[in-house]
Design a protein around this motif. Structure first.
Motif, PDB file in Angstrom:
ATOM      1  N   TYR A  65      14.876  -0.680  -8.057  1.00  0.00           N
ATOM      2  CA  TYR A  65      13.765  -0.263  -7.217  1.00  0.00           C
ATOM      3  C   TYR A  65      14.208  -0.445  -5.772  1.00  0.00           C
ATOM      4  O   TYR A  65      14.727  -1.504  -5.413  1.00  0.00           O
ATOM      5  CB  TYR A  65      12.529  -1.146  -7.443  1.00  0.00           C
ATOM      6  CG  TYR A  65      11.912  -1.040  -8.808  1.00  0.00           C
ATOM      7  CD1 TYR A  65      10.976  -0.054  -9.091  1.00  0.00           C
ATOM      8  CD2 TYR A  65      12.230  -1.945  -9.812  1.00  0.00           C
ATOM      9  CE1 TYR A  65      10.376   0.033 -10.338  1.00  0.00           C
ATOM     10  CE2 TYR A  65      11.638  -1.874 -11.059  1.00  0.00           C
ATOM     11  CZ  TYR A  65      10.711  -0.883 -11.314  1.00  0.00           C
ATOM     12  OH  TYR A  65      10.123  -0.805 -12.553  1.00  0.00           O
ATOM     13  N   ARG A  66      14.007   0.566  -4.943  1.00  0.00           N
ATOM     14  CA  ARG A  66      14.414   0.460  -3.541  1.00  0.00           C
ATOM     15  C   ARG A  66      13.178   0.585  -2.651  1.00  0.00           C
ATOM     16  O   ARG A  66      12.372   1.497  -2.819  1.00  0.00           O
ATOM     17  CB  ARG A  66      15.441   1.533  -3.198  1.00  0.00           C
ATOM     18  CG  ARG A  66      16.170   1.264  -1.892  1.00  0.00           C
ATOM     19  CD  ARG A  66      17.346   2.205  -1.702  1.00  0.00           C
ATOM     20  NE  ARG A  66      16.982   3.607  -1.717  1.00  0.00           N
ATOM     21  CZ  ARG A  66      16.442   4.253  -0.670  1.00  0.00           C
ATOM     22  NH1 ARG A  66      16.225   3.614   0.458  1.00  0.00           N
ATOM     23  NH2 ARG A  66      16.146   5.530  -0.751  1.00  0.00           N
ATOM     24  N   TYR A  67      13.062  -0.363  -1.723  1.00  0.00           N
ATOM     25  CA  TYR A  67      11.933  -0.435  -0.808  1.00  0.00           C
ATOM     26  C   TYR A  67      12.429  -0.460   0.639  1.00  0.00           C
ATOM     27  O   TYR A  67      13.547  -0.889   0.904  1.00  0.00           O
ATOM     28  CB  TYR A  67      11.117  -1.718  -1.036  1.00  0.00           C
ATOM     29  CG  TYR A  67      10.587  -1.850  -2.431  1.00  0.00           C
ATOM     30  CD1 TYR A  67       9.366  -1.289  -2.780  1.00  0.00           C
ATOM     31  CD2 TYR A  67      11.294  -2.539  -3.407  1.00  0.00           C
ATOM     32  CE1 TYR A  67       8.862  -1.412  -4.068  1.00  0.00           C
ATOM     33  CE2 TYR A  67      10.807  -2.658  -4.698  1.00  0.00           C
ATOM     34  CZ  TYR A  67       9.592  -2.102  -5.020  1.00  0.00           C
ATOM     35  OH  TYR A  67       9.103  -2.219  -6.292  1.00  0.00           O
ATOM     36  N   THR A  68      11.540  -0.054   1.552  1.00  0.00           N
ATOM     37  CA  THR A  68      11.801  -0.201   2.976  1.00  0.00           C
ATOM     38  C   THR A  68      10.706  -1.068   3.565  1.00  0.00           C
ATOM     39  O   THR A  68       9.520  -0.874   3.273  1.00  0.00           O
ATOM     40  CB  THR A  68      11.815   1.174   3.685  1.00  0.00           C
ATOM     41  OG1 THR A  68      12.853   1.967   3.101  1.00  0.00           O
ATOM     42  CG2 THR A  68      12.089   1.019   5.176  1.00  0.00           C
ATOM     43  N   VAL A  69      11.126  -2.043   4.382  1.00  0.00           N
ATOM     44  CA  VAL A  69      10.181  -2.917   5.071  1.00  0.00           C
ATOM     45  C   VAL A  69       9.954  -2.335   6.459  1.00  0.00           C
ATOM     46  O   VAL A  69      10.907  -2.113   7.215  1.00  0.00           O
ATOM     47  CB  VAL A  69      10.718  -4.361   5.154  1.00  0.00           C
ATOM     48  CG1 VAL A  69       9.749  -5.257   5.901  1.00  0.00           C
ATOM     49  CG2 VAL A  69      10.984  -4.900   3.746  1.00  0.00           C
ATOM     50  N   LEU A  70       8.682  -2.073   6.778  1.00  0.00           N
ATOM     51  CA  LEU A  70       8.299  -1.386   8.013  1.00  0.00           C
ATOM     52  C   LEU A  70       7.312  -2.218   8.831  1.00  0.00           C
ATOM     53  O   LEU A  70       6.774  -3.208   8.354  1.00  0.00           O
ATOM     54  CB  LEU A  70       7.617  -0.050   7.665  1.00  0.00           C
ATOM     55  CG  LEU A  70       8.361   0.878   6.727  1.00  0.00           C
ATOM     56  CD1 LEU A  70       7.401   1.890   6.120  1.00  0.00           C
ATOM     57  CD2 LEU A  70       9.444   1.590   7.479  1.00  0.00           C
ATOM     58  N   ASN A  71       7.065  -1.752  10.036  1.00  0.00           N
ATOM     59  CA  ASN A  71       5.985  -2.271  10.890  1.00  0.00           C
ATOM     60  C   ASN A  71       6.090  -3.760  11.191  1.00  0.00           C
ATOM     61  O   ASN A  71       5.084  -4.453  11.285  1.00  0.00           O
ATOM     62  CB  ASN A  71       4.614  -1.974  10.264  1.00  0.00           C
ATOM     63  CG  ASN A  71       4.427  -0.519   9.970  1.00  0.00           C
ATOM     64  OD1 ASN A  71       4.835   0.342  10.739  1.00  0.00           O
ATOM     65  ND2 ASN A  71       3.820  -0.220   8.830  1.00  0.00           N
ATOM     66  N   THR A  72       7.298  -4.234  11.339  1.00  0.00           N
ATOM     67  CA  THR A  72       7.497  -5.638  11.699  1.00  0.00           C
ATOM     68  C   THR A  72       8.769  -5.759  12.532  1.00  0.00           C
ATOM     69  O   THR A  72       9.739  -5.033  12.297  1.00  0.00           O
ATOM     70  CB  THR A  72       7.579  -6.547  10.451  1.00  0.00           C
ATOM     71  OG1 THR A  72       7.795  -7.897  10.873  1.00  0.00           O
ATOM     72  CG2 THR A  72       8.686  -6.139   9.518  1.00  0.00           C
ATOM     73  N   SER A  73       8.747  -6.676  13.461  1.00  0.00           N
ATOM     74  CA  SER A  73       9.927  -6.887  14.292  1.00  0.00           C
ATOM     75  C   SER A  73      10.946  -7.792  13.598  1.00  0.00           C
ATOM     76  O   SER A  73      12.091  -7.877  14.023  1.00  0.00           O
ATOM     77  CB  SER A  73       9.518  -7.500  15.636  1.00  0.00           C
ATOM     78  OG  SER A  73       8.869  -8.744  15.420  1.00  0.00           O
ATOM     79  N   ASN A  74      10.532  -8.472  12.526  1.00  0.00           N
ATOM     80  CA  ASN A  74      11.433  -9.375  11.825  1.00  0.00           C
ATOM     81  C   ASN A  74      11.327  -9.161  10.307  1.00  0.00           C
ATOM     82  O   ASN A  74      10.763  -9.987   9.592  1.00  0.00           O
ATOM     83  CB  ASN A  74      11.111 -10.829  12.190  1.00  0.00           C
ATOM     84  CG  ASN A  74      12.199 -11.778  11.758  1.00  0.00           C
ATOM     85  OD1 ASN A  74      13.105 -11.402  11.014  1.00  0.00           O
ATOM     86  ND2 ASN A  74      12.108 -13.002  12.210  1.00  0.00           N
ATOM     87  N   PRO A  75      11.880  -8.057   9.807  1.00  0.00           N
ATOM     88  CA  PRO A  75      11.767  -7.777   8.373  1.00  0.00           C
ATOM     89  C   PRO A  75      12.471  -8.822   7.495  1.00  0.00           C
ATOM     90  O   PRO A  75      12.016  -9.109   6.395  1.00  0.00           O
ATOM     91  CB  PRO A  75      12.407  -6.402   8.209  1.00  0.00           C
ATOM     92  CG  PRO A  75      13.275  -6.223   9.401  1.00  0.00           C
ATOM     93  CD  PRO A  75      12.639  -7.017  10.500  1.00  0.00           C
TER      94      PRO A  75
END
Length: 133
Positions: A65-75
């Motif tokens: 499963y591949r995800y992208t972490v968004l909307n944060t300055s420190n993923p």
């Protein structure tokens, strides 16, 4: 007599190999179908920070499963802080959800890959079938 036993042994081993190979191919095909079905709705936002990108099957029957972490300055921090809870939820889901039995019964490894918005891998987490029994 020895020759007959030798020939029968070779035939038996060959049939065993063919059977294992066809079972492996059937499992791979089933996993690939599951990934295709999941990908029909991708990409999809799961929460404010996480977007599911895709599912795939890689060599060795690893379901990724591949995800992208968004909307944060420190993923990196966001993923690391939620890692223990994530592991517990994954293991609970795989041990209690009968729809996921195929993973348990066939010793399929589940891999979760989290990337940042630039495609850099933040964290990769593998859950082996022993952990969700």
């Amino acid at each position: 007599m020895r020759k007959i036993i030798f020939i029968l042994s070779i035939v038996f081993l060959s049939l065993s190999f063919i059977q294992c190979n066809s079972n492996e191919k059937a499992l791979t095909k089933k996993l690939e179908e599951m990934a295709v079905n999941l990908n029909m709705s991708a990409p999809v936002m799961l929460d404010q920070y996480t977007r599911f990108e895709e599912a795939s099957v890689i060599q060795g029957n690893i379901f990724r499963y591949r995800y992208t972490v968004l909307n944060t300055s420190n993923p990196d921090s966001l993923v690391e802080n939620g890692l223990q809870s994530l592991k517990e939820n994954i293991e609970k889901e795989f041990s209690s959800n009968p729809d996921l039995r195929i993973f348990k019964e066939n010793n399929v490894t589940i891999e979760y890959v989290y990337n940042d918005e630039n495609g850099r891998t933040i964290r990769s987490l593998q859950i082996t079938s022993e952990r969700f029994r």
